[in-house]
Design a protein around this motif. Structure first.
Motif, PDB file in Angstrom:
ATOM      1  N   GLY A  97      30.646 -10.429 -54.580  1.00  0.00           N
ATOM      2  CA  GLY A  97      30.180 -11.162 -53.318  1.00  0.00           C
ATOM      3  C   GLY A  97      28.621 -11.429 -53.248  1.00  0.00           C
ATOM      4  O   GLY A  97      27.796 -10.548 -53.649  1.00  0.00           O
ATOM      5  N   GLN A  98      28.176 -12.461 -52.419  1.00  0.00           N
ATOM      6  CA  GLN A  98      26.778 -12.664 -52.009  1.00  0.00           C
ATOM      7  C   GLN A  98      26.045 -12.901 -53.419  1.00  0.00           C
ATOM      8  O   GLN A  98      24.887 -12.384 -53.632  1.00  0.00           O
ATOM      9  N   MET A 120      34.735 -11.965 -53.388  1.00  0.00           N
ATOM     10  CA  MET A 120      33.968 -13.488 -54.007  1.00  0.00           C
ATOM     11  C   MET A 120      33.447 -13.903 -52.846  1.00  0.00           C
ATOM     12  O   MET A 120      32.861 -15.107 -52.982  1.00  0.00           O
ATOM     13  N   GLY A 121      33.041 -13.355 -51.491  1.00  0.00           N
ATOM     14  CA  GLY A 121      32.530 -13.991 -50.389  1.00  0.00           C
ATOM     15  C   GLY A 121      30.892 -14.213 -50.642  1.00  0.00           C
ATOM     16  O   GLY A 121      30.380 -13.627 -51.399  1.00  0.00           O
ATOM     17  N   GLY A 122      30.660 -15.391 -50.458  1.00  0.00           N
ATOM     18  CA  GLY A 122      28.928 -15.798 -50.311  1.00  0.00           C
ATOM     19  C   GLY A 122      28.717 -16.174 -51.693  1.00  0.00           C
ATOM     20  O   GLY A 122      27.499 -15.859 -52.243  1.00  0.00           O
ATOM     21  N   ASN A 123      29.418 -16.986 -52.307  1.00  0.00           N
ATOM     22  CA  ASN A 123      29.066 -17.713 -53.716  1.00  0.00           C
ATOM     23  C   ASN A 123      29.064 -19.340 -53.705  1.00  0.00           C
ATOM     24  O   ASN A 123      29.185 -19.933 -52.320  1.00  0.00           O
ATOM     25  N   LEU A 124      29.303 -19.784 -54.618  1.00  0.00           N
ATOM     26  CA  LEU A 124      29.286 -21.217 -54.668  1.00  0.00           C
ATOM     27  C   LEU A 124      30.497 -21.828 -55.168  1.00  0.00           C
ATOM     28  O   LEU A 124      30.521 -22.873 -55.841  1.00  0.00           O
ATOM     29  N   ILE A 125      31.398 -21.066 -55.005  1.00  0.00           N
ATOM     30  CA  ILE A 125      33.034 -21.462 -55.514  1.00  0.00           C
ATOM     31  C   ILE A 125      33.448 -22.824 -54.895  1.00  0.00           C
ATOM     32  O   ILE A 125      33.498 -22.888 -53.974  1.00  0.00           O
ATOM     33  N   MET A 141      42.846  -6.620 -50.010  1.00  0.00           N
ATOM     34  CA  MET A 141      41.639  -7.252 -49.264  1.00  0.00           C
ATOM     35  C   MET A 141      41.031  -8.470 -50.139  1.00  0.00           C
ATOM     36  O   MET A 141      40.990  -8.231 -51.368  1.00  0.00           O
ATOM     37  N   LEU A 142      41.086  -9.388 -49.532  1.00  0.00           N
ATOM     38  CA  LEU A 142      40.330 -10.372 -50.133  1.00  0.00           C
ATOM     39  C   LEU A 142      39.373 -11.198 -49.287  1.00  0.00           C
ATOM     40  O   LEU A 142      39.869 -11.766 -48.122  1.00  0.00           O
ATOM     41  N   ASP A 143      38.180 -11.677 -49.786  1.00  0.00           N
ATOM     42  CA  ASP A 143      37.203 -12.210 -49.245  1.00  0.00           C
ATOM     43  C   ASP A 143      36.685 -13.272 -49.996  1.00  0.00           C
ATOM     44  O   ASP A 143      36.275 -13.135 -51.128  1.00  0.00           O
ATOM     45  N   MET A 144      36.860 -14.606 -49.462  1.00  0.00           N
ATOM     46  CA  MET A 144      36.311 -15.828 -50.406  1.00  0.00           C
ATOM     47  C   MET A 144      35.640 -16.355 -49.058  1.00  0.00           C
ATOM     48  O   MET A 144      35.625 -17.755 -49.273  1.00  0.00           O
ATOM     49  N   SER A 145      35.046 -15.820 -48.135  1.00  0.00           N
ATOM     50  CA  SER A 145      34.520 -16.525 -47.074  1.00  0.00           C
ATOM     51  C   SER A 145      33.232 -17.003 -47.800  1.00  0.00           C
ATOM     52  O   SER A 145      32.690 -16.554 -48.765  1.00  0.00           O
TER      53      SER A 145
END
Length: 161
Positions: A97-98, A120-125, A141-145
């Motif tokens: 992330g980030q 994977m939060g805070g990327n450019l996906i 836990m899944l973070d795609m925010s």
């Protein structure tokens, strides 16, 4: 002989001397190359002759000499993840992330069948959450925010969790 054995064991524990497989090292080096590792904030050890277990952000299991985690959040990764990342089948924690990861397809992550934490939060996906993520039945836990996600969450993927 006892003294020699103790010295070797202490060396392996302190140095991360456990050797991971060539497949895992290749996958890690693909990650390094595809995300401009030479420009990461921290890249200590990456690409060196030292065991991958002492490379910054790589977590290994001493019990079976395998990569079990990558913790590279907020580390300046930029670019796209390659399919080889999916060959790290024993990874339980993937924290990327980030950063500035810009994939449009994340299917390769479905190969991480032991995965419990995916950040994977805070990327450019720019993609949706793939149907293949339903294979990640250990995921807790899944973070795609804070990405540019598209499309709905497929029923079979949501039901798997």
């Amino acid at each position: 002989w006892v003294g020699v054995v103790v010295v070797v064991v202490v060396y392996l524990v302190l140095s991360g001397g456990a050797s991971v497989s060539v497949v895992e090292v290749d996958a890690l080096m693909d990650l390094y190359e595809s995300t401009e590792g030479f420009q990461w904030v921290q890249n200590d050890g990456w690409g060196s002759q030292e065991s991958a277990c002492v490379w910054y952000g790589v977590l290994c299991s001493a019990a079976n000499n395998t990569v079990v985690g990558l913790e590279l959040e907020n580390n300046g990764l930029q670019g796209k993840l390659r399919d080889s990342l999916g060959s790290l089948a024993n990874v339980t924690v993937l924290r990327l992330g980030q950063n500035s990861i810009s994939n449009t397809d994340l299917d390769m992550l479905s190969g991480l069948v032991s995965l419990e934490v995916l950040d994977m939060g805070g990327n450019l996906i720019r993609s949706g959450i793939p149907i293949s993520f339903a294979l990640l039945n250990r995921l807790q836990m899944l973070d795609m925010s804070n990405n540019f996600l598209t499309g709905p969450l497929h029923e079979s993927t949501a039901a798997a969790w």
